[in-house]
Scaffold this motif. Sequence first.
Motif, PDB file in Angstrom:
ATOM      1  N   HIS A 243       0.836  -1.205   0.000  1.00 29.33           N
ATOM      2  CA  HIS A 243       0.000   0.000   0.000  1.00 29.33           C
ATOM      3  C   HIS A 243       0.865   1.246   0.000  1.00 29.33           C
ATOM      4  O   HIS A 243       2.091   1.164   0.114  1.00 29.33           O
ATOM      5  CB  HIS A 243      -0.983  -0.020   1.166  1.00 29.33           C
ATOM      6  CG  HIS A 243      -0.363   0.081   2.532  1.00 29.33           C
ATOM      7  ND1 HIS A 243       0.534  -0.841   3.021  1.00 29.33           N
ATOM      8  CD2 HIS A 243      -0.538   1.004   3.519  1.00 29.33           C
ATOM      9  CE1 HIS A 243       0.879  -0.503   4.252  1.00 29.33           C
ATOM     10  NE2 HIS A 243       0.260   0.611   4.579  1.00 29.33           N
TER      11      HIS A 243
ATOM     12  N   HIS B 198       1.355   3.860   2.024  1.00 27.00           N
ATOM     13  CA  HIS B 198       1.910   4.574   3.181  1.00 27.00           C
ATOM     14  C   HIS B 198       3.440   4.629   3.089  1.00 27.00           C
ATOM     15  O   HIS B 198       4.072   3.677   2.639  1.00 27.00           O
ATOM     16  CB  HIS B 198       1.479   3.909   4.486  1.00 27.00           C
ATOM     17  CG  HIS B 198       0.052   4.196   4.843  1.00 27.00           C
ATOM     18  ND1 HIS B 198      -0.650   3.455   5.768  1.00 27.00           N
ATOM     19  CD2 HIS B 198      -0.802   5.153   4.386  1.00 27.00           C
ATOM     20  CE1 HIS B 198      -1.880   3.957   5.868  1.00 27.00           C
ATOM     21  NE2 HIS B 198      -1.999   4.976   5.034  1.00 27.00           N
TER      22      HIS B 198
ATOM     23  N   ASP C 142       5.913   4.338   5.011  1.00 26.17           N
ATOM     24  CA  ASP C 142       6.772   3.298   5.608  1.00 26.17           C
ATOM     25  C   ASP C 142       6.805   2.017   4.758  1.00 26.17           C
ATOM     26  O   ASP C 142       7.479   1.049   5.109  1.00 26.17           O
ATOM     27  CB  ASP C 142       6.359   2.988   7.065  1.00 26.17           C
ATOM     28  CG  ASP C 142       4.905   2.556   7.210  1.00 26.17           C
ATOM     29  OD1 ASP C 142       4.046   3.106   6.512  1.00 26.17           O
ATOM     30  OD2 ASP C 142       4.635   1.650   8.031  1.00 26.17           O
ATOM     31  N   HIS C 143       6.096   2.041   3.617  1.00 27.02           N
ATOM     32  CA  HIS C 143       6.110   0.883   2.704  1.00 27.02           C
ATOM     33  C   HIS C 143       6.618   1.232   1.300  1.00 27.02           C
ATOM     34  O   HIS C 143       6.968   0.337   0.537  1.00 27.02           O
ATOM     35  CB  HIS C 143       4.710   0.248   2.627  1.00 27.02           C
ATOM     36  CG  HIS C 143       4.278  -0.275   3.958  1.00 27.02           C
ATOM     37  ND1 HIS C 143       4.377  -1.596   4.316  1.00 27.02           N
ATOM     38  CD2 HIS C 143       3.808   0.384   5.052  1.00 27.02           C
ATOM     39  CE1 HIS C 143       3.985  -1.741   5.571  1.00 27.02           C
ATOM     40  NE2 HIS C 143       3.627  -0.558   6.043  1.00 27.02           N
TER      41      HIS C 143
ATOM     42  N   HIS D 299      -7.523  -1.322   6.017  1.00 21.67           N
ATOM     43  CA  HIS D 299      -6.476  -0.435   6.538  1.00 21.67           C
ATOM     44  C   HIS D 299      -6.780   0.965   6.029  1.00 21.67           C
ATOM     45  O   HIS D 299      -7.436   1.108   4.997  1.00 21.67           O
ATOM     46  CB  HIS D 299      -5.115  -0.938   6.039  1.00 21.67           C
ATOM     47  CG  HIS D 299      -3.941  -0.229   6.630  1.00 21.67           C
ATOM     48  ND1 HIS D 299      -3.767  -0.100   7.991  1.00 21.67           N
ATOM     49  CD2 HIS D 299      -2.878   0.393   6.059  1.00 21.67           C
ATOM     50  CE1 HIS D 299      -2.644   0.567   8.209  1.00 21.67           C
ATOM     51  NE2 HIS D 299      -2.093   0.885   7.053  1.00 21.67           N
TER      52      HIS D 299
ATOM     53  N   ASP E  82      -0.244  -4.202   8.550  1.00 18.73           N
ATOM     54  CA  ASP E  82      -1.101  -3.055   8.256  1.00 18.73           C
ATOM     55  C   ASP E  82      -2.535  -3.504   7.957  1.00 18.73           C
ATOM     56  O   ASP E  82      -3.013  -3.438   6.825  1.00 18.73           O
ATOM     57  CB  ASP E  82      -0.535  -2.214   7.106  1.00 18.73           C
ATOM     58  CG  ASP E  82       0.820  -1.623   7.459  1.00 18.73           C
ATOM     59  OD1 ASP E  82       1.757  -2.406   7.591  1.00 18.73           O
ATOM     60  OD2 ASP E  82       0.912  -0.400   7.643  1.00 18.73           O
TER      61      ASP E  82
ATOM     62  N   HIS F  11      -4.466  -0.933  12.893  1.00 13.83           N
ATOM     63  CA  HIS F  11      -3.428  -1.961  13.017  1.00 13.83           C
ATOM     64  C   HIS F  11      -3.855  -3.044  14.013  1.00 13.83           C
ATOM     65  O   HIS F  11      -4.653  -2.784  14.910  1.00 13.83           O
ATOM     66  CB  HIS F  11      -2.123  -1.327  13.507  1.00 13.83           C
ATOM     67  CG  HIS F  11      -1.460  -0.456  12.490  1.00 13.83           C
ATOM     68  ND1 HIS F  11      -0.622  -0.967  11.525  1.00 13.83           N
ATOM     69  CD2 HIS F  11      -1.508   0.882  12.286  1.00 13.83           C
ATOM     70  CE1 HIS F  11      -0.179   0.035  10.770  1.00 13.83           C
ATOM     71  NE2 HIS F  11      -0.702   1.161  11.208  1.00 13.83           N
TER      72      HIS F  11
HETATM   73 ZN   LIG Z   1      -0.058   1.483   6.569  1.00 14.86          ZN
END
Ligand SMILES: [Zn+2]
Length: 267
Positions: free
Chosen positions: A56, A58, A60-61, A120, A142, A190
């Motif tokens: 996805h 976000h 942090d990904h 999510h 996530d 989460h």
């Molecule tokens: Zn996420």
Amino acid sequence: MRVVNLASGSKGNVTFFEAGGVKILIDTGLSLKEIKTRLELVGEKLENINAILITHEHSDHIKGFLQVLKCTKARAYAPKTTIYDYFKISDEQLLDRISIISEYPFHIGDILVSPVYVPHDSMECLSFVIEYKNRKVGIATDLGFVPTLLLNKLEGCDLVYIESNHDRNMLMSNMYPRFVKQRIIGDRGHLSNEQAASAIVFLAKKGTKHFVLSHISEHSNTISLAYLASAKALEKEGFVLEKDVFLRYSRQDKPGNNYIFGEDNDD
Ligand SMILES: [Zn+2]
Ligand SMILES: [Zn+2]
């Protein structure tokens, strides 16, 4: 089949997977430089990556996504919204190297990837079950809760990376604003340690032996709280840790356990 998580948590997620001569990164949530460094730590080189799977949009990904794509010959597999709504990629040459994925299984060489939509607070979010020669690995981070479809797909995995994001009490008593706490515990947030533990017990009963607690929050959890929640739930159901089930955790600051299944190496 080889799997090793390179980073896990709200500051970046990357997992390395290799089977049948194909090398895959699942998520690219660190800088290009850091991804290179972590790959070197596990004896791999960025230029040898053949494919990138994205869960996805976000940060942090996907932090290093465009740079990794440009620095390698890898083909990317990502949700439509990540490519067109988040990155707004219009460069035809780049788009030629990207496959849009949804809930339909697809192959990368002889590897079968089955994505599953999970709830999510992103535009779309996927978990993955990755199979090669009867060996299966699940990656589920996530997600606000574990949908039945995902649990069913994860059944029979040799190894499951599952989010054990927060301890509910620690989350509710920390400094986050109320709306952030509501977002995290909500159905599109989460997984708590308890939610992770019950999914792990379910999957352990179906035969999965290896679990990695993932995306552990820095501020609303500790490794020992996450570990204890799942360990106690497993022991309550009669599982003997380190014999029936092996519970590990992934880290933000360095690569985790190195898993090798099948082929010449038996587990
Ligand atoms: Zn996420
Ligand atoms: Zn995340």
